[in-house]
Write a protein that holds these residues in place. Structure first.
Motif, PDB file in Angstrom:
ATOM      1  N   UNK A  81       0.745  -1.218   0.103  1.00 42.95           N
ATOM      2  CA  UNK A  81       0.079  -0.042  -0.022  1.00 42.95           C
ATOM      3  C   UNK A  81       0.912   1.194   0.143  1.00 42.95           C
ATOM      4  N   UNK A  82       0.192   2.380  -0.329  1.00 42.40           N
ATOM      5  CA  UNK A  82       1.022   3.656  -0.428  1.00 42.40           C
ATOM      6  C   UNK A  82       0.311   4.791  -0.382  1.00 42.40           C
ATOM      7  N   UNK A  83      -0.860   4.810  -0.324  1.00 42.10           N
ATOM      8  CA  UNK A  83      -1.978   5.699  -0.623  1.00 42.10           C
ATOM      9  C   UNK A  83      -1.680   6.735   0.494  1.00 42.10           C
ATOM     10  N   UNK A  84      -1.078   6.612   1.510  1.00 39.09           N
ATOM     11  CA  UNK A  84      -0.850   7.681   2.734  1.00 39.09           C
ATOM     12  C   UNK A  84       0.623   8.137   2.360  1.00 39.09           C
ATOM     13  N   UNK A  85       1.178   7.975   1.219  1.00 37.67           N
ATOM     14  CA  UNK A  85       2.638   8.599   1.124  1.00 37.67           C
ATOM     15  C   UNK A  85       3.678   7.658   1.635  1.00 37.67           C
ATOM     16  N   UNK A  86       3.337   6.431   2.156  1.00 35.59           N
ATOM     17  CA  UNK A  86       4.453   5.761   2.634  1.00 35.59           C
ATOM     18  C   UNK A  86       4.374   4.457   2.220  1.00 35.59           C
ATOM     19  N   UNK A  87       5.017   3.968   1.560  1.00 34.37           N
ATOM     20  CA  UNK A  87       5.318   2.585   0.927  1.00 34.37           C
ATOM     21  C   UNK A  87       5.294   1.426   1.899  1.00 34.37           C
ATOM     22  N   UNK A  88       4.346   0.722   2.174  1.00 33.87           N
ATOM     23  CA  UNK A  88       4.259  -0.577   3.036  1.00 33.87           C
ATOM     24  C   UNK A  88       4.101  -1.791   2.359  1.00 33.87           C
ATOM     25  N   UNK A  89       5.008  -2.623   2.561  1.00 34.67           N
ATOM     26  CA  UNK A  89       4.869  -4.006   2.229  1.00 34.67           C
ATOM     27  C   UNK A  89       3.898  -4.558   2.967  1.00 34.67           C
ATOM     28  N   UNK A  90       2.832  -5.446   2.550  1.00 38.38           N
ATOM     29  CA  UNK A  90       1.721  -5.822   3.260  1.00 38.38           C
ATOM     30  C   UNK A  90       2.015  -7.425   3.386  1.00 38.38           C
ATOM     31  N   UNK A  91       2.760  -7.894   2.717  1.00 37.99           N
ATOM     32  CA  UNK A  91       3.030  -9.428   2.651  1.00 37.99           C
ATOM     33  C   UNK A  91       4.599  -9.607   2.286  1.00 37.99           C
ATOM     34  N   UNK A  92       4.640 -10.891   2.040  1.00 44.03           N
ATOM     35  CA  UNK A  92       6.056 -11.300   1.966  1.00 44.03           C
ATOM     36  C   UNK A  92       6.452 -10.867   0.563  1.00 44.03           C
ATOM     37  N   UNK A  93       7.702 -10.393   0.524  1.00 39.77           N
ATOM     38  CA  UNK A  93       8.574 -10.126  -0.680  1.00 39.77           C
ATOM     39  C   UNK A  93       8.989 -11.431  -1.162  1.00 39.77           C
ATOM     40  N   UNK A  94       8.875 -11.622  -2.774  1.00 41.71           N
ATOM     41  CA  UNK A  94       9.345 -12.742  -3.172  1.00 41.71           C
ATOM     42  C   UNK A  94      10.360 -12.184  -4.351  1.00 41.71           C
TER      43      UNK A  94
END
Length: 143
Positions: A81-94
């Protein structure tokens, strides 16, 4: 033909709604929201906190609910997600697990850590800036 007094009354009556529409448009453009990066991809032009490997290309791409990267060697992606101006990974990075030159592997590790660090995103036209504690990356939109 409208009399001058009626024209003044008409123009002052229309002024608040017109100003409201203009203000909404100005605020929306100033907000520089990052929700509009979905469906776009960007390539790095500059970085601080890490020297980009010579001849490499760091690419960052967004879908509606994920981010993908190709920072030089391996491809990686994660729901985000990034709608608030911060990139947040919400699951595992593959990630793919290709072996590459040491400087490209180090760049993969650095960029992966940057994405995990919840960087702020600033979009200015076609220029996207990711800023984390120790790194800043400037990217421009790919055609």
């Amino acid at each position: 033909m409208i009399a001058p007094a009626s024209r003044r009354l008409l123009s002052t009556a229309l002024l608040p709604p017109v100003l409201a529409v203009v203000l909404v448009g100005v605020l929306a453009s100033c907000a520089g929201g990052t929700g509009d990066v979905a469906g776009r991809s960007f390539v790095a032009t500059d970085a601080t906190g890490h020297e980009l490997a010579a001849g490499s290309q760091v690419v960052l791409a967004f879908t509606e609910d994920s981010v993908g990267a190709q920072p030089g060697c391996n491809s990686m992606s994660a729901p985000a997600t990034w709608d608030d101006g911060t990139l947040r990974l919400t699951g595992e990075m593959r990630s793919t697990m290709m072996g590459c030159a040491d400087e490209l592997m180090a760049q993969d590790e650095w960029f992966s850590a940057l994405l995990r660090a919840e960087p702020t995103l600033t979009l200015d036209g076609s220029t996207l800036t990711l800023t984390a504690e120790d790194s800043t990356v400037t990217l421009v939109e790919q055609d």
